[in-house]
Design a protein around this motif. Structure first.
Motif, PDB file in Angstrom:
ATOM      1  N   VAL A   1      11.996  14.045  -3.007  1.00 39.54           N
ATOM      2  CA  VAL A   1      10.618  13.780  -3.415  1.00 39.54           C
ATOM      3  C   VAL A   1      10.450  12.277  -3.584  1.00 39.54           C
ATOM      4  CG1 VAL A   1       8.875  14.143  -5.202  1.00 39.54           C
ATOM      5  CG2 VAL A   1      10.456  15.999  -4.599  1.00 39.54           C
ATOM      6  N   ALA A   2       9.429  11.736  -2.949  1.00 42.31           N
ATOM      7  CA  ALA A   2       9.178  10.299  -3.042  1.00 42.31           C
ATOM      8  C   ALA A   2       7.762  10.076  -3.544  1.00 42.31           C
ATOM      9  CB  ALA A   2       9.392   9.626  -1.700  1.00 42.31           C
ATOM     10  N   ARG A   3       7.581   8.979  -4.231  1.00 37.42           N
ATOM     11  CA  ARG A   3       6.254   8.637  -4.721  1.00 37.42           C
ATOM     12  C   ARG A   3       6.144   7.138  -4.864  1.00 37.42           C
ATOM     13  NH1 ARG A   3       8.209  11.971  -8.898  1.00 37.42           N
ATOM     14  NH2 ARG A   3       6.553  13.452  -8.378  1.00 37.42           N
ATOM     15  N   GLY A   4       4.913   6.706  -5.131  1.00 32.76           N
ATOM     16  CA  GLY A   4       4.685   5.290  -5.367  1.00 32.76           C
ATOM     17  C   GLY A   4       3.593   4.737  -4.478  1.00 32.76           C
ATOM     18  N   SER A   5       3.138   3.546  -4.840  1.00 31.43           N
ATOM     19  CA  SER A   5       2.136   2.830  -4.046  1.00 31.43           C
ATOM     20  C   SER A   5       2.118   1.384  -4.494  1.00 31.43           C
ATOM     21  CB  SER A   5       0.743   3.454  -4.197  1.00 31.43           C
ATOM     22  OG  SER A   5       0.291   3.293  -5.523  1.00 31.43           O
ATOM     23  N   GLY A   6       1.639   0.532  -3.629  1.00 34.36           N
ATOM     24  CA  GLY A   6       1.567  -0.881  -3.994  1.00 34.36           C
ATOM     25  C   GLY A   6       2.920  -1.551  -3.943  1.00 34.36           C
ATOM     26  N   THR A   7       3.531  -1.741  -5.097  1.00 31.93           N
ATOM     27  CA  THR A   7       4.811  -2.443  -5.142  1.00 31.93           C
ATOM     28  C   THR A   7       5.969  -1.601  -5.674  1.00 31.93           C
ATOM     29  OG1 THR A   7       4.340  -3.331  -7.341  1.00 31.93           O
ATOM     30  CG2 THR A   7       3.680  -4.683  -5.444  1.00 31.93           C
ATOM     31  N   ASP A   8       5.706  -0.485  -6.298  1.00 36.16           N
ATOM     32  CA  ASP A   8       6.773   0.300  -6.932  1.00 36.16           C
ATOM     33  C   ASP A   8       6.875   1.696  -6.331  1.00 36.16           C
ATOM     34  OD1 ASP A   8       5.878  -1.303  -9.958  1.00 36.16           O
ATOM     35  OD2 ASP A   8       7.739  -1.575  -8.853  1.00 36.16           O
TER      36      ASP A   8
ATOM     37  N   ILE B   1      16.062  12.801  -5.750  1.00 40.49           N
ATOM     38  CA  ILE B   1      16.773  13.917  -5.126  1.00 40.49           C
ATOM     39  C   ILE B   1      17.047  14.926  -6.230  1.00 40.49           C
ATOM     40  CG2 ILE B   1      18.683  14.632  -3.651  1.00 40.49           C
ATOM     41  CD1 ILE B   1      19.135  11.657  -2.988  1.00 40.49           C
ATOM     42  N   ARG B   2      16.393  16.066  -6.109  1.00 38.48           N
ATOM     43  CA  ARG B   2      16.564  17.104  -7.139  1.00 38.48           C
ATOM     44  C   ARG B   2      17.768  17.953  -6.759  1.00 38.48           C
ATOM     45  NH1 ARG B   2      10.152  18.778  -7.212  1.00 38.48           N
ATOM     46  NH2 ARG B   2       9.419  16.983  -8.402  1.00 38.48           N
ATOM     47  N   THR B   3      18.692  18.105  -7.692  1.00 33.55           N
ATOM     48  CA  THR B   3      19.873  18.940  -7.455  1.00 33.55           C
ATOM     49  C   THR B   3      20.655  18.425  -6.244  1.00 33.55           C
ATOM     50  OG1 THR B   3      18.513  20.803  -8.206  1.00 33.55           O
ATOM     51  CG2 THR B   3      20.726  21.303  -7.402  1.00 33.55           C
ATOM     52  N   VAL B   4      21.330  17.323  -6.446  1.00 34.67           N
ATOM     53  CA  VAL B   4      22.079  16.672  -5.373  1.00 34.67           C
ATOM     54  C   VAL B   4      23.130  17.623  -4.801  1.00 34.67           C
ATOM     55  CG1 VAL B   4      23.709  14.814  -4.880  1.00 34.67           C
ATOM     56  CG2 VAL B   4      21.702  14.366  -6.297  1.00 34.67           C
ATOM     57  N   GLU B   5      23.189  17.644  -3.481  1.00 34.14           N
ATOM     58  CA  GLU B   5      24.211  18.441  -2.799  1.00 34.14           C
ATOM     59  C   GLU B   5      25.223  17.494  -2.146  1.00 34.14           C
ATOM     60  OE1 GLU B   5      22.466  21.240  -0.114  1.00 34.14           O
ATOM     61  OE2 GLU B   5      21.181  22.134  -1.664  1.00 34.14           O
ATOM     62  N   SER B   6      26.361  18.042  -1.752  1.00 33.53           N
ATOM     63  CA  SER B   6      27.424  17.208  -1.173  1.00 33.53           C
ATOM     64  C   SER B   6      26.952  16.479   0.084  1.00 33.53           C
ATOM     65  CB  SER B   6      28.655  18.065  -0.852  1.00 33.53           C
ATOM     66  OG  SER B   6      28.299  19.129   0.016  1.00 33.53           O
ATOM     67  N   ALA B   7      26.032  17.086   0.826  1.00 35.14           N
ATOM     68  CA  ALA B   7      25.516  16.458   2.051  1.00 35.14           C
ATOM     69  C   ALA B   7      24.637  15.247   1.766  1.00 35.14           C
ATOM     70  CB  ALA B   7      24.718  17.479   2.860  1.00 35.14           C
TER      71      ALA B   7
ATOM     72  N   SER C   1       0.845  -1.196   0.000  1.00 37.19           N
ATOM     73  CA  SER C   1       0.000   0.000   0.000  1.00 37.19           C
ATOM     74  C   SER C   1       0.885   1.253   0.000  1.00 37.19           C
ATOM     75  CB  SER C   1      -0.939  -0.042   1.206  1.00 37.19           C
ATOM     76  OG  SER C   1      -1.865   1.030   1.158  1.00 37.19           O
ATOM     77  N   LEU C   2       0.686   2.135   0.950  1.00 30.76           N
ATOM     78  CA  LEU C   2       1.515   3.347   1.053  1.00 30.76           C
ATOM     79  C   LEU C   2       2.476   3.273   2.234  1.00 30.76           C
ATOM     80  CD1 LEU C   2      -1.253   6.040   0.427  1.00 30.76           C
ATOM     81  CD2 LEU C   2       0.490   5.270  -1.192  1.00 30.76           C
ATOM     82  N   ASP C   3       2.588   2.066   2.821  1.00 26.26           N
ATOM     83  CA  ASP C   3       3.363   1.901   4.059  1.00 26.26           C
ATOM     84  C   ASP C   3       4.845   1.676   3.767  1.00 26.26           C
ATOM     85  OD1 ASP C   3       0.590   0.019   5.408  1.00 26.26           O
ATOM     86  OD2 ASP C   3       0.974   2.180   5.458  1.00 26.26           O
ATOM     87  N   LEU C   4       5.459   2.725   3.234  1.00 21.67           N
ATOM     88  CA  LEU C   4       6.837   2.632   2.774  1.00 21.67           C
ATOM     89  C   LEU C   4       7.607   3.842   3.291  1.00 21.67           C
ATOM     90  CD1 LEU C   4       9.155   3.306   0.424  1.00 21.67           C
ATOM     91  CD2 LEU C   4       8.750   0.913   0.986  1.00 21.67           C
ATOM     92  N   ALA C   5       8.775   3.575   3.854  1.00 24.69           N
ATOM     93  CA  ALA C   5       9.631   4.643   4.369  1.00 24.69           C
ATOM     94  C   ALA C   5      10.989   4.583   3.688  1.00 24.69           C
ATOM     95  CB  ALA C   5       9.798   4.517   5.884  1.00 24.69           C
ATOM     96  N   TRP C   6      11.622   5.740   3.609  1.00 27.31           N
ATOM     97  CA  TRP C   6      12.998   5.854   3.107  1.00 27.31           C
ATOM     98  C   TRP C   6      13.873   6.420   4.222  1.00 27.31           C
ATOM     99  CZ3 TRP C   6      14.663   4.366  -1.738  1.00 27.31           C
ATOM    100  CH2 TRP C   6      13.693   4.150  -2.719  1.00 27.31           C
ATOM    101  N   TYR C   7      15.090   5.913   4.290  1.00 27.68           N
ATOM    102  CA  TYR C   7      16.047   6.363   5.283  1.00 27.68           C
ATOM    103  C   TYR C   7      17.358   6.726   4.594  1.00 27.68           C
ATOM    104  CZ  TYR C   7      12.786   3.910   8.352  1.00 27.68           C
ATOM    105  OH  TYR C   7      11.643   3.478   8.997  1.00 27.68           O
TER     106      TYR C   7
END
Lengths: 107, 119
Positions: A63-70, A75-81, A30-36
């Motif tokens: 920015v994250a998106r998706g649902s279900g399985t995908d 990361i827009r404009t990657v910074e050194s951090a 579903s939408l039960d997805l986290a990023w670390y």
């Protein structure tokens, strides 16, 4: 057990570029997805949850998106951090909650 | 935010027992779920189980059921992970992390405890 598969394993980019990381679940979470985000020698940090909600203090360039399985994390404009390991995790169907293997973002 | 501080690196021999700890410093620890996550050298993260600090309700991942014991003492805001007989395959970094509720993300993490089991 739900298997979380991340791709690619390593992503090489230059500061200023935009990148997209992928996370796929072996069955719907579903939408039960986290990023670390985890930097060397540091504890992981929650970046995103509920598939697309930024955690407190996370810059808008994530920015994250998706649902279900995908799912994806851009990361827009990657910074050194931002150079770190990023991993996903579902919290939909216990037991257990499982993690992806991670994507290393490097210069 | 809940801050979690874990016990330090430990070196043990196979067969020895061990307890590592995770202390919370915020005011939500007693009503939190605390998860334990293992990361073996060069490998991904594995969810070991969770414990509700308020009443010590525990839920183990099938792979870790019977291998470790989770406990908590809400009066001193501390969660524990215990082994009765360590094996070399238990070597890894162990993280504690907080969930606000059972189906929620890990919103605070400890710094990790390195456990090295070697003869």
């Amino acid at each position: 057990e739900i298997v979380m598969t991340q791709s690619p394993a390593t992503l090489t980019v230059s500061p200023g570029q935009s990148v997209t990381l992928s996370c796929r679940a072996s069955q719907s979470v579903s939408l039960d997805l986290a990023w670390y985000q985890q930097k060397p020698g540091q504890a992981p940090r929650l970046l995103m949850y509920g598939s697309s909600t930024r955690a407190a203090g996370v810059p808008a360039r994530f920015v994250a998106r998706g649902s279900g399985t995908d799912f994806s994390l851009t990361i827009r404009t990657v910074e050194s951090a931002d150079f770190a390991v990023y991993f996903c995790q579902h919290y939909n169907n216990w037991p257990p909650y499982t993690f992806g293997q991670g994507t290393k973002l490097e210069v | 935010d809940e801050q979690l501080v874990q016990s330090e690196t430990v070196v043990k021999q196979p067969g020895e027992s061990l307890t590592i700890s995770c202390e919370g410093s915020g005011n939500t620890f007693a009503t939190s779920w605390i998860a334990w996550v293992r990361q073996k050298p060069g490998k991904g993260r594995e969810w070991m189980g969770v414990i509700y600090v308020g009443d010590s309700d525990t839920k183990y991942s099938p792979s870790f059921q019977g291998q470790v014991t989770m406990s908590a003492d809400k009066t001193i805001s501390t969660a524990y992970l215990h082994w009765t007989s360590l094996q070399a395959s238990d070597t890894g970094v162990y993280y504690c992390a907080r969930l606000k509720e059972m189906s929620s993300p890990l919103d605070s993490w400890g710094q990790g405890s390195l456990v090295l089991v070697s003869s």
